[in-house]
Motif scaffolding. Structure first.
Motif, short mmCIF file in Angstrom:
data_model
loop_
_atom_site.label_atom_id
_atom_site.label_comp_id
_atom_site.label_asym_id
_atom_site.label_seq_id
_atom_site.Cartn_x
_atom_site.Cartn_y
_atom_site.Cartn_z
N ALA A 161 14.34 -37.22 -7.86
CA ALA A 161 13.06 -38.34 -7.56
C ALA A 161 13.86 -39.67 -7.23
CB ALA A 161 12.33 -38.96 -9.02
N ASP A 162 13.43 -40.32 -6.19
CA ASP A 162 13.79 -41.55 -5.68
C ASP A 162 13.16 -42.56 -6.62
OD1 ASP A 162 15.24 -40.25 -3.60
OD2 ASP A 162 13.47 -40.31 -2.23
N PRO A 163 13.95 -43.72 -6.43
CA PRO A 163 13.51 -45.01 -7.23
C PRO A 163 12.31 -45.58 -6.49
CG PRO A 163 15.40 -45.44 -6.10
CD PRO A 163 15.24 -44.25 -6.00
N PRO A 164 11.59 -46.32 -7.21
CA PRO A 164 11.57 -46.67 -8.60
C PRO A 164 10.87 -45.57 -9.12
CG PRO A 164 9.98 -48.06 -7.54
CD PRO A 164 10.68 -47.31 -6.44
N LEU A 165 11.18 -45.50 -10.50
CA LEU A 165 10.51 -44.48 -11.48
C LEU A 165 9.98 -45.18 -12.66
CD1 LEU A 165 13.52 -42.06 -11.97
CD2 LEU A 165 11.99 -42.24 -9.95
N GLU A 166 8.68 -44.46 -12.93
CA GLU A 166 7.89 -44.67 -14.20
C GLU A 166 8.49 -43.95 -15.20
OE1 GLU A 166 3.60 -45.15 -16.38
OE2 GLU A 166 3.80 -44.91 -14.14
N LEU A 167 9.14 -44.47 -16.06
CA LEU A 167 9.73 -43.38 -17.26
C LEU A 167 8.78 -43.68 -18.46
CD1 LEU A 167 13.48 -44.24 -16.48
CD2 LEU A 167 12.46 -41.98 -16.59
N ASP A 218 4.98 -45.30 -7.65
CA ASP A 218 6.42 -44.74 -8.28
C ASP A 218 6.03 -43.25 -8.90
OD1 ASP A 218 7.07 -47.34 -7.88
OD2 ASP A 218 6.96 -47.88 -10.23
N THR A 219 7.37 -42.45 -8.85
CA THR A 219 7.19 -41.46 -9.42
C THR A 219 7.01 -41.43 -10.86
OG1 THR A 219 8.52 -40.01 -7.76
CG2 THR A 219 8.61 -39.06 -9.89
N LEU A 220 6.19 -40.42 -11.70
CA LEU A 220 6.27 -40.76 -13.22
C LEU A 220 7.10 -39.50 -13.70
CD1 LEU A 220 4.56 -41.29 -15.67
CD2 LEU A 220 2.90 -39.60 -15.05
N VAL A 221 7.94 -40.06 -14.48
CA VAL A 221 8.88 -39.03 -14.96
C VAL A 221 9.00 -38.94 -16.66
CG1 VAL A 221 11.43 -38.61 -15.50
CG2 VAL A 221 10.54 -39.47 -13.51
N ILE A 222 8.18 -37.94 -17.09
CA ILE A 222 8.03 -38.01 -18.55
C ILE A 222 9.11 -36.96 -19.25
CG2 ILE A 222 6.21 -36.94 -20.23
CD1 ILE A 222 4.08 -37.20 -18.16
N VAL A 223 9.64 -37.59 -20.25
CA VAL A 223 11.04 -36.88 -20.79
C VAL A 223 10.38 -36.39 -22.16
CG1 VAL A 223 13.25 -37.17 -21.57
CG2 VAL A 223 12.51 -38.45 -19.73
N ALA A 251 15.77 -47.66 -12.12
CA ALA A 251 16.05 -48.29 -11.12
C ALA A 251 16.85 -47.50 -9.73
CB ALA A 251 16.87 -49.80 -11.42
N ASP A 252 17.56 -46.69 -10.34
CA ASP A 252 18.44 -45.96 -9.50
C ASP A 252 17.92 -44.53 -9.12
OD1 ASP A 252 20.27 -47.82 -9.88
OD2 ASP A 252 21.44 -46.92 -11.32
N GLY A 253 16.91 -43.94 -9.96
CA GLY A 253 16.24 -42.69 -9.63
C GLY A 253 17.16 -41.31 -10.34
N LEU A 254 16.76 -40.35 -10.08
CA LEU A 254 17.24 -39.30 -10.57
C LEU A 254 17.75 -38.58 -9.22
CD1 LEU A 254 14.89 -38.24 -13.21
CD2 LEU A 254 17.18 -38.77 -13.68
N PRO A 255 19.06 -38.58 -8.82
CA PRO A 255 19.52 -37.70 -7.86
C PRO A 255 19.24 -36.47 -7.53
CG PRO A 255 21.40 -39.00 -9.10
CD PRO A 255 20.17 -38.95 -9.99
#
Length: 128
Positions: A47-53, A2-7, A40-44
């Motif tokens: 980043a495509d799903p699934p994501l680790e947020l 999964d893509t790691l997305v750090i906010v 679940a949906d990704g970031l259009p």
């Protein structure tokens, strides 16, 4: 993997002048509660799903807890430093996206191989 997305919670919350400064903890919780849909949906376009947020909180928001689909990581000091640590520790060898408008932080995480996107990418305004 999964893509790691750090906010960067402080930066994203602070990007909209909606009175967040009166309740930083509540503002971080409201942001956290919008993020599971992206897992679940990704970031259009980003980043495509699934994501680790992962939502990094600091200061008055440190008590915000994780929810399904979003791991909340409190920063004991600087949120920026904690984000850089996460990119170095968990982003190596995988797609990693950091959501922030902080130029200094952007430079630091890009040097470690992470991609960056602005706050609007998780606030319903598209890519920033």
């Amino acid at each position: 993997m999964d893509t790691l997305v750090i906010v960067d919670a402080a930066n994203v919350v602070g990007s909209v002048p909606d009175g967040w400064w009166r309740d930083r903890h509540g503002a971080a919780e409201r942001l956290r509660d919008t993020l599971p849909a992206y897992a679940a949906d990704g970031l259009p376009g980003l980043a495509d799903p699934p994501l680790e947020l992962v939502l990094v909180v600091e200061g008055a928001a440190r008590g915000v807890t994780s929810v399904e689909g979003v791991r909340v990581v409190p920063a004991p000091g600087s949120g920026d430093d904690r984000i850089v640590e996460l990119v170095a520790d968990e982003g190596t060898g995988r797609d990693c996206l950091v959501v922030t408008a902080d130029r200094g932080l952007r430079d630091r995480v890009q040097a470690l191989g992470a991609r960056v996107a602005g706050p609007r990418s998780v606030r319903g305004g598209g890519r920033a």
